[in-house]
Enzyme design. Structure first.
Site, PDB file in Angstrom:
ATOM      1  N   LYS A 141       0.839  -1.195   0.000  1.00 50.01           N
ATOM      2  CA  LYS A 141       0.000   0.000   0.000  1.00 50.01           C
ATOM      3  C   LYS A 141       0.872   1.242   0.000  1.00 50.01           C
ATOM      4  O   LYS A 141       1.912   1.292   0.676  1.00 50.01           O
ATOM      5  CB  LYS A 141      -0.903   0.008   1.235  1.00 50.01           C
TER       6      LYS A 141
ATOM      7  N   HIS B 133     -10.274  -8.145  -8.287  1.00 52.11           N
ATOM      8  CA  HIS B 133      -9.988  -7.649  -6.934  1.00 52.11           C
ATOM      9  C   HIS B 133     -10.471  -8.616  -5.849  1.00 52.11           C
ATOM     10  O   HIS B 133     -11.648  -9.027  -5.866  1.00 52.11           O
ATOM     11  CB  HIS B 133     -10.697  -6.296  -6.764  1.00 52.11           C
TER      12      HIS B 133
HETATM   13 MG   LIG Z   1      -6.854  -2.293  -4.274  1.00 52.64          MG
END
Ligand SMILES: [Mg+2]
Length: 376
Positions: A174, A305
């Protein structure tokens, strides 16, 4: 002669995560850390004795609304032929037409649609990938769950090493923190730790503006990332198209979109290199298949996803080699485990999705409702 749906049961579950996680939406103050996944399940039984299991999910909020929606429309399924998936899908869509063809309503229907596809594949005695037409018996897999922002960099590096050792083929971390320099430091540390040749992705979870995304993208061109994910607001299709044109690094997005037209806009504008649809969010396998048919026509790659339990089948059935995302959050809900080896996830050989609810799942069940025919 056709079969008939005899019984349908919906359940609402709250599956706790082992540790709360934070992405850039938390770093920018927009959301709280994620500590559980809420799941809507749908179990269908037919007159011929075939069963199907499907599910949808939400993070933070929305599952109660999904449950309320299926509670209202679920009875319509009784007596329908479970093989006529498109017809049943349209019927459920029209039943709730006044709340639209995207978002909560269609995400609730996705649990039903997925159960119907599971049932159809089980009836055929085939894994879902084979029913759809598989191009491969395993798909590339990368790990996401070890790369969240609440984890200190040493922990991210350690988890990346463990993922690769377990047979996973790529690592995603992230980014998108208010201080971009911190993102770049963490990214460089991970790249050094896993080596130049290991596939590496980043995910900004929509937290940059256009200028910041371009600046980040230019700063990392040399790192050879597989993709930069959600650099911009999920609905900024034009911005993604500009970014994709300006950078060599591929752009990925699409996970937040909850209807076919929203995803088709990304395809039409050439806004992505990797399209990232999500079966529960887009309304089920039926709309997902429409989206990826158009994605293939546009020569795009697809990296669905989350929800690896469903997406391993769909990625195997996509003509171009695809990535699935390894996030183990839903694993406790199911008896079966997915096999990973040599950077790839094997498509289960069991019929349907190859899933059954684990005995301990009932610990996390908050609500349930069932409908049953009169047995005519
Ligand atoms: Mg994502």
């Amino acid at each position: 002669m056709g079969d008939r749906i005899e019984a349908v049961r919906f359940g609402r579950y709250a599956v706790p995560l082992a540790h709360a996680v934070s992405d850039a939406k938390v770093a920018t103050g927009r959301q709280r850390p994620l500590s559980q996944i809420d799941v809507l399940t749908c179990e269908i039984t037919s007159r011929d004795g075939v069963g199907g299991l499907g599910f949808s999910y939400t993070t933070r909020a929305g599952c109660q609304a999904q449950f309320a929606h299926v509670k209202e429309i679920g009875e319509l399924l009784i007596g329908q032929d479970p093989s006529d998936i498109g017809k049943v899908y349209d019927m459920l869509l029209w039943a709730g037409a006044s709340v639209g063809r995207s978002g909560v309503a269609t995400q609730a229907i996705s649990a039903v649609d997925t159960a119907l596809w599971d049932l159809k594949a089980r009836r055929a005695g085939l894994p879902l990938a084979k029913l759809l037409g598989a191009h491969r018996d395993s798909v590339k897999v990368y790990n996401t769950s070890g790369g969240y922002l609440q984890a200190p960099i040493e922990e991210v590096k350690e988890k990346a090493g463990l993922s690769l050792k377990s047979g996973i083929g790529g690592i995603k971390i992230k980014v998108g923190q208010p201080d971009m320099k911190e993102d770049l430091r963490r990214l460089a540390a991970v790249r050094e730790h896993i080596g130049q040749d290991t596939p590496l992705m980043v995910d900004a979870n929509q937290q940059w503006d256009r200028a910041s995304a371009l600046r980040f993208g230019r700063a990392v061109e040399e790192l050879g990332l597989v993709w930069i994910e959600e650099p911009l607001d999920a609905y900024d299709a034009e911005g993604h198209a500009q970014l994709a044109a300006a950078l060599d690094t591929p752009i990925a997005t699409g996970e937040m979109l909850s209807s076919v037209p929203e995803l088709v806009r990304l395809i039409d504008l050439r806004a992505v290199d990797f399209l990232q649809p999500d079966v529960p969010r887009v309304g089920g396998i039926t709309p997902y298949l429409k989206v990826v048919a158009l994605a293939d026509h546009a020569h795009l790659q697809v990296a669905p996803h989350f929800v690896m339990e469903i997406h391993v089948h769909l990625a195997a059935a996509y003509p171009r080699d695809s990535w699935v995302e390894h996030i183990e959050w839903l694993s406790p809900l199911f008896e079966e485990r997915l096999e990973i080896e040599g950077g790839r996830m094997r498509v289960p050989e069991r019929p349907g999705l190859g899933l059954s609810l684990a005995g301990r799942a009932q610990e996390w069940r908050l609500d349930e409702v069932g409908f049953r025919g009169t047995g005519r």
